[in-house]
Design a protein around this motif. Structure first.
Motif, PDB file in Angstrom:
ATOM      1  N   ALA A   9      -6.402   2.408   5.538  1.00 58.02           N
ATOM      2  CA  ALA A   9      -5.910   3.711   5.073  1.00 58.02           C
ATOM      3  C   ALA A   9      -4.536   3.567   4.421  1.00 58.02           C
ATOM      4  CB  ALA A   9      -5.848   4.695   6.246  1.00 58.02           C
ATOM      5  N   VAL A  10      -3.636   2.851   5.089  1.00 58.14           N
ATOM      6  CA  VAL A  10      -2.278   2.695   4.554  1.00 58.14           C
ATOM      7  C   VAL A  10      -2.318   2.017   3.180  1.00 58.14           C
ATOM      8  CG1 VAL A  10      -0.095   1.447   4.868  1.00 58.14           C
ATOM      9  CG2 VAL A  10      -1.110   2.701   6.788  1.00 58.14           C
ATOM     10  N   ASN A  11      -3.132   0.995   3.055  1.00 63.64           N
ATOM     11  CA  ASN A  11      -3.160   0.277   1.766  1.00 63.64           C
ATOM     12  C   ASN A  11      -3.813   1.092   0.660  1.00 63.64           C
ATOM     13  OD1 ASN A  11      -1.921  -2.501   1.846  1.00 63.64           O
ATOM     14  ND2 ASN A  11      -3.068  -2.452   3.774  1.00 63.64           N
ATOM     15  N   VAL A  31       3.663  13.692  -2.955  1.00 62.49           N
ATOM     16  CA  VAL A  31       3.085  14.169  -1.698  1.00 62.49           C
ATOM     17  C   VAL A  31       1.818  14.982  -1.977  1.00 62.49           C
ATOM     18  CG1 VAL A  31       3.488  15.663   0.298  1.00 62.49           C
ATOM     19  CG2 VAL A  31       5.279  14.088  -0.464  1.00 62.49           C
ATOM     20  N   LYS A  32       1.868  15.809  -3.019  1.00 62.92           N
ATOM     21  CA  LYS A  32       0.695  16.607  -3.364  1.00 62.92           C
ATOM     22  C   LYS A  32      -0.450  15.692  -3.803  1.00 62.92           C
ATOM     23  CE  LYS A  32      -0.844  20.706  -5.798  1.00 62.92           C
ATOM     24  NZ  LYS A  32      -2.051  20.129  -6.377  1.00 62.92           N
ATOM     25  N   ASN A  79      -5.780  13.475  -3.137  1.00 57.95           N
ATOM     26  CA  ASN A  79      -6.595  12.285  -3.416  1.00 57.95           C
ATOM     27  C   ASN A  79      -6.873  11.382  -2.219  1.00 57.95           C
ATOM     28  OD1 ASN A  79      -6.876  12.260  -6.548  1.00 57.95           O
ATOM     29  ND2 ASN A  79      -4.730  12.740  -6.151  1.00 57.95           N
ATOM     30  N   CYS A  80      -6.194  11.611  -1.107  1.00 56.07           N
ATOM     31  CA  CYS A  80      -6.331  10.667   0.021  1.00 56.07           C
ATOM     32  C   CYS A  80      -6.694  11.392   1.314  1.00 56.07           C
ATOM     33  CB  CYS A  80      -5.023   9.901   0.228  1.00 56.07           C
ATOM     34  SG  CYS A  80      -4.368   9.116  -1.242  1.00 56.07           S
ATOM     35  N   MET A  81      -7.398  12.512   1.230  1.00 51.52           N
ATOM     36  CA  MET A  81      -7.589  13.331   2.416  1.00 51.52           C
ATOM     37  C   MET A  81      -8.319  12.602   3.541  1.00 51.52           C
ATOM     38  SD  MET A  81      -6.419  15.748   3.833  1.00 51.52           S
ATOM     39  CE  MET A  81      -5.719  17.296   3.480  1.00 51.52           C
ATOM     40  N   ASN A 115      -2.634   4.617  -4.133  1.00 51.85           N
ATOM     41  CA  ASN A 115      -2.653   5.955  -4.732  1.00 51.85           C
ATOM     42  C   ASN A 115      -1.250   6.460  -5.042  1.00 51.85           C
ATOM     43  OD1 ASN A 115      -5.364   7.516  -4.997  1.00 51.85           O
ATOM     44  ND2 ASN A 115      -5.613   6.165  -3.239  1.00 51.85           N
ATOM     45  N   MET A 116      -0.282   6.104  -4.205  1.00 55.79           N
ATOM     46  CA  MET A 116       1.100   6.530  -4.462  1.00 55.79           C
ATOM     47  C   MET A 116       1.669   5.807  -5.687  1.00 55.79           C
ATOM     48  SD  MET A 116       2.104   8.938  -2.482  1.00 55.79           S
ATOM     49  CE  MET A 116       0.515   9.469  -3.014  1.00 55.79           C
ATOM     50  N   ALA A 117       1.328   4.532  -5.842  1.00 56.04           N
ATOM     51  CA  ALA A 117       1.782   3.789  -7.033  1.00 56.04           C
ATOM     52  C   ALA A 117       1.205   4.449  -8.285  1.00 56.04           C
ATOM     53  CB  ALA A 117       1.361   2.327  -6.943  1.00 56.04           C
TER      54      ALA A 117
END
Ligand code: 4AD
Ligand code: MG
Length: 469
Positions: free
Chosen positions: A136-138, A274-275, A280-282, A143-145
């Motif tokens: 999940a973290v990866n 954050v949005k 995208n990562c729910m 997705n944050m990048a």
């Protein structure tokens, strides 16, 4: 041979058309259970936190093969995709053919079913990505990048690459890793006994960068608005859950921005990221919300729906002094001029304002040489964005654009003008008001994932006495 379908695709509504057809899935066994007629294998391929259930009719398979399929083994499975009767999964695969790519001996494979401690998982960082949490973290990290590039690209910023090897110290804090090819056991010396850097690879002392800002300023004063996004290195001996020796930083730099433009961008940027995670990562966030921090999703939603406070440093110190007067105990002293500790920052954010705070107008003594000086002669237009749980997530400033004021400050701090000639050229030729900031990527990830230690949001953390993997 049936073509492989990533497991994430099978759970999408578009996969309806695949129902009752033969699909192929490949992945690693999370669990296997069953009875003497049928086995249920939970298979995960990393494309999603969700496992696909593989149903194996034991009558059709070799008993020895089934025995060798244990947690961690890697399989390729052909089978019919059917709607699942079981709770929690929408579809499953009825295996018709199984290829066992690789076994994972249960006596030595370290990731067994039960929960492991974060410390234990850090020691096996090469395998921890196969757990739900680190998967999940990866995925969120990716997705944050992607969110960061999307945000700046959509705003017309150019992605700019600053060098990782440099001869200057942007933050002036001297926390640099030296880069050299000299033989440390036999250093070449000059006649006066000092090291002869003429013989070193770059012909002078050089180091890994602590920030791409100085080069970013060169680019912003040519391209208008740029951002860097890359690794930075700090040899600060801080063994805390918030510090890494190698971390990733996002550094936008903008011509013609003043302090209000700057803080507005900082706020808009974090909210966008954050949005993006919420949009995208729910699946991964729900997992982390359940397993790591059950106020995570609420906190993320809170941040995008709240206005960040703008707080002058002087006012912040007044609030903290007031708190001390009212009996609040801090480990470190509070007074005007003090470099606030994370306990102070977190008091302001978590207890006083209960929302993110952008602190501005810091005493010049505690900030870097390049920050724009205010009229009062005491403060500079630095901005730190302070976040719940994290403390400082962004550091930035308006830059001093006056050649004279900047070089005066450098002289006061003992910085050699000749070492910064190329940087000072931005002030010498067509200088302009400009501003920028640096966001610690892993600090953002701490906030977005709810993980407690920065070592757990980067695949292979570098910290004092640890450069394993
Ligand atoms: O506040 P810092 O030191 O600012 C700069 O480096 C500026 N040159 C940025 C700029 O204006 N372009 O670092 C920026 C951010 C911090 O707010 C923090 O989030 C993160 O980088 N950071 C670290 N993250 C992990 N480990 C460390 N050792 C960090 N040091 C800073
Ligand atoms: Mg800082």
């Amino acid at each position: 041979m049936t073509k492989r379908t990533p497991i994430v695709e099978l759970f999408k509504s578009e996969s309806e058309v695949l129902i009752d057809t033969t699909v192929n899935v490949k992945g690693w066994v999370r669990t296997k259970r069953g009875n003497k007629n049928v086995a249920f294998i939970a298979l995960n391929d990393g494309s999603t936190i969700n496992n696909i259930q593989v149903v194996v009719d034991l009558a059709n398979f070799d008993e020895d093969l089934l025995k060798r399929i244990t947690t961690g083994a890697c399989l390729s499975v052909d089978g019919k995709l059917v709607k699942s009767m079981g709770a929690g999964q929408s579809v499953e695969v009825q295996a018709s053919d199984i290829v066992l790519y690789g076994e994972a001996d249960p006596d030595s494979y370290p990731l067994q079913k039960k929960g492991h401690s974060m410390e234990f998982l850090r020691d096996i960082a090469h395998l921890r990505m196969r757990t739900n949490t680190f998967g999940a973290v990866n995925r969120i990290r990716h997705n944050m990048a992607f969110a960061i590039h999307t945000f700046f690209h959509n705003k017309g910023f150019f992605y700019f690459n600053a060098p990782l090897i440099t001869a200057s110290d942007c933050e002036g804090a001297g926390e640099m890793f030296q880069v050299t090819t000299l033989d440390l056991n036999n250093l070449p010396k000059k006649e006066d006994g000092s090291i002869d850097y003429d013989q070193d690879f770059f012909g002078k002392p050089s180091n890994l960068t602590v920030s791409g800002q100085l080069e970013g300023e060169l680019a912003a004063t040519a391209l208008g608005a740029i951002y860097t996004f890359g690794p930075t290195f700090r040899a600060e001996n801080s063994n805390t859950p918030r510090h890494l020796a190698e971390f990733w930083m996002v550094e936008p730099e903008m011509a013609f921005y003043d302090i209000d433009d700057l803080t507005a961008l900082e706020e808009e940027f974090i909210k966008f990221c954050v949005k993006w995670a919420l949009d995208n990562c729910m699946d991964d966030l729900q997992f982390l919300n359940k397993m790591i921090d059950n106020s995570l999703i609420e906190r993320l939603q809170g941040v995008i729906n709240t206005d960040f406070v703008r707080l002058p440093y002087t006012e912040g110190v007044r609030i903290l002094e007031e708190a001390v007067k009212n009996g609040h105990k801090f480990e470190f002293p509070v007074f005007w001029g003090a470099d606030l500790a994370s306990e102070h920052e977190r008091y302001l954010v978590e207890q006083h304002f209960k929302k993110p705070v952008i602190m501005i107008d810091y005493p010049k003594e505690i900030k870097a040489f390049y920050m724009k000086q205010n009229e009062d002669g005491k403060t500079v237009q630095g901005t730190d964005v302070l976040f719940p749980q994290i403390g400082e997530i962004i550091g930035g400033s308006v830059r001093e654009e006056s050649y004279e004021k900047l070089t005066n400050r450098m002289n006061e701090l003992g910085l050699e003008e000749k070492d910064y000639g190329w940087y000072l050229d931005t002030r010498r030729f067509g200088t302009c008001p400009h501003a920028g900031f640096g966001l610690g990527f892993e600090r953002l990830l701490l906030f977005v994932t709810g993980m407690q230690n920065i070592r757990d949001v980067i695949p292979f953390p570098r910290t004092p006495k640890n450069a394993e993997f």
